[in-house]
Write a protein that holds these residues in place. Sequence first.
Motif, PDB file in Angstrom:
ATOM      1  N   VAL A 149       0.860  -1.170   0.000  1.00 44.68           N
ATOM      2  CA  VAL A 149       0.000   0.000   0.000  1.00 44.68           C
ATOM      3  C   VAL A 149       0.898   1.222   0.000  1.00 44.68           C
ATOM      4  O   VAL A 149       1.793   1.335   0.842  1.00 44.68           O
ATOM      5  N   MET A 150       0.686   2.117  -0.950  1.00 42.87           N
ATOM      6  CA  MET A 150       1.496   3.337  -0.994  1.00 42.87           C
ATOM      7  C   MET A 150       0.857   4.416  -0.132  1.00 42.87           C
ATOM      8  O   MET A 150      -0.351   4.614  -0.172  1.00 42.87           O
ATOM      9  N   THR A 151       1.683   5.082   0.661  1.00 46.78           N
ATOM     10  CA  THR A 151       1.223   6.167   1.515  1.00 46.78           C
ATOM     11  C   THR A 151       2.206   7.319   1.407  1.00 46.78           C
ATOM     12  O   THR A 151       3.266   7.193   0.796  1.00 46.78           O
ATOM     13  N   GLN A 152       1.881   8.436   2.003  1.00 48.61           N
ATOM     14  CA  GLN A 152       2.829   9.535   2.077  1.00 48.61           C
ATOM     15  C   GLN A 152       3.983   9.137   2.987  1.00 48.61           C
ATOM     16  O   GLN A 152       3.832   8.290   3.876  1.00 48.61           O
ATOM     17  N   ILE A 153       5.146   9.745   2.762  1.00 48.58           N
ATOM     18  CA  ILE A 153       6.305   9.467   3.606  1.00 48.58           C
ATOM     19  C   ILE A 153       6.077  10.126   4.965  1.00 48.58           C
ATOM     20  O   ILE A 153       5.796  11.321   5.035  1.00 48.58           O
ATOM     21  N   PRO A 154       6.198   9.375   6.063  1.00 51.71           N
ATOM     22  CA  PRO A 154       5.976   9.938   7.401  1.00 51.71           C
ATOM     23  C   PRO A 154       7.214  10.699   7.899  1.00 51.71           C
ATOM     24  O   PRO A 154       7.982  10.204   8.722  1.00 51.71           O
ATOM     25  N   TRP A 155       7.421  11.914   7.387  1.00 48.17           N
ATOM     26  CA  TRP A 155       8.635  12.675   7.675  1.00 48.17           C
ATOM     27  C   TRP A 155       8.839  12.912   9.165  1.00 48.17           C
ATOM     28  O   TRP A 155       9.962  12.831   9.649  1.00 48.17           O
ATOM     29  N   LYS A 156       7.786  13.225   9.893  1.00 43.35           N
ATOM     30  CA  LYS A 156       7.943  13.486  11.333  1.00 43.35           C
ATOM     31  C   LYS A 156       8.456  12.247  12.056  1.00 43.35           C
ATOM     32  O   LYS A 156       9.311  12.351  12.933  1.00 43.35           O
ATOM     33  N   LEU A 157       7.941  11.098  11.685  1.00 48.71           N
ATOM     34  CA  LEU A 157       8.392   9.853  12.301  1.00 48.71           C
ATOM     35  C   LEU A 157       9.868   9.623  12.007  1.00 48.71           C
ATOM     36  O   LEU A 157      10.660   9.344  12.908  1.00 48.71           O
ATOM     37  N   PHE A 158      10.275   9.760  10.753  1.00 57.98           N
ATOM     38  CA  PHE A 158      11.673   9.547  10.392  1.00 57.98           C
ATOM     39  C   PHE A 158      12.586  10.586  11.026  1.00 57.98           C
ATOM     40  O   PHE A 158      13.691  10.271  11.451  1.00 57.98           O
ATOM     41  N   ALA A 159      12.119  11.828  11.103  1.00 55.60           N
ATOM     42  CA  ALA A 159      12.941  12.902  11.670  1.00 55.60           C
ATOM     43  C   ALA A 159      13.216  12.691  13.150  1.00 55.60           C
ATOM     44  O   ALA A 159      14.186  13.226  13.684  1.00 55.60           O
ATOM     45  N   SER A 160      12.407  11.877  13.801  1.00 51.54           N
ATOM     46  CA  SER A 160      12.655  11.597  15.214  1.00 51.54           C
ATOM     47  C   SER A 160      13.835  10.636  15.386  1.00 51.54           C
ATOM     48  O   SER A 160      14.340  10.481  16.493  1.00 51.54           O
ATOM     49  N   GLU A 161      14.274  10.009  14.285  1.00 52.65           N
ATOM     50  CA  GLU A 161      15.353   9.027  14.381  1.00 52.65           C
ATOM     51  C   GLU A 161      16.575   9.348  13.527  1.00 52.65           C
ATOM     52  O   GLU A 161      17.664   8.868  13.824  1.00 52.65           O
TER      53      GLU A 161
END
Length: 85
Positions: free
Chosen positions: A26-38
């Motif tokens: 399933v394609m979704t938007q990239i979860p930038w906030k989640l990735f930016a936390s790591e």
Amino acid sequence: HYIISELMDSNIQLCGGDDSGDGAGVMTQIPWKLFASEVHIPEDRSGCAVGMLFLSKDPEERIAAKKRLEEALVHERFEILGYRI
């Protein structure tokens, strides 16, 4: 959520169980906030991409595959920002 749930249920029925799939995903938007936390995300994200990998559970095979992937990406001038495991 309902549509995704229905699609997943249909996929389970077609594949004969919940331990395999057709790989369509399933394609979704990239979860930038989640990735930016790591990892550090550049301000200009227009050149960023996300890859999802399924690596071996065997530690030696996983490390070797990750090393080959990194070598290939660096050779093609990609910068690896990080991993989320």
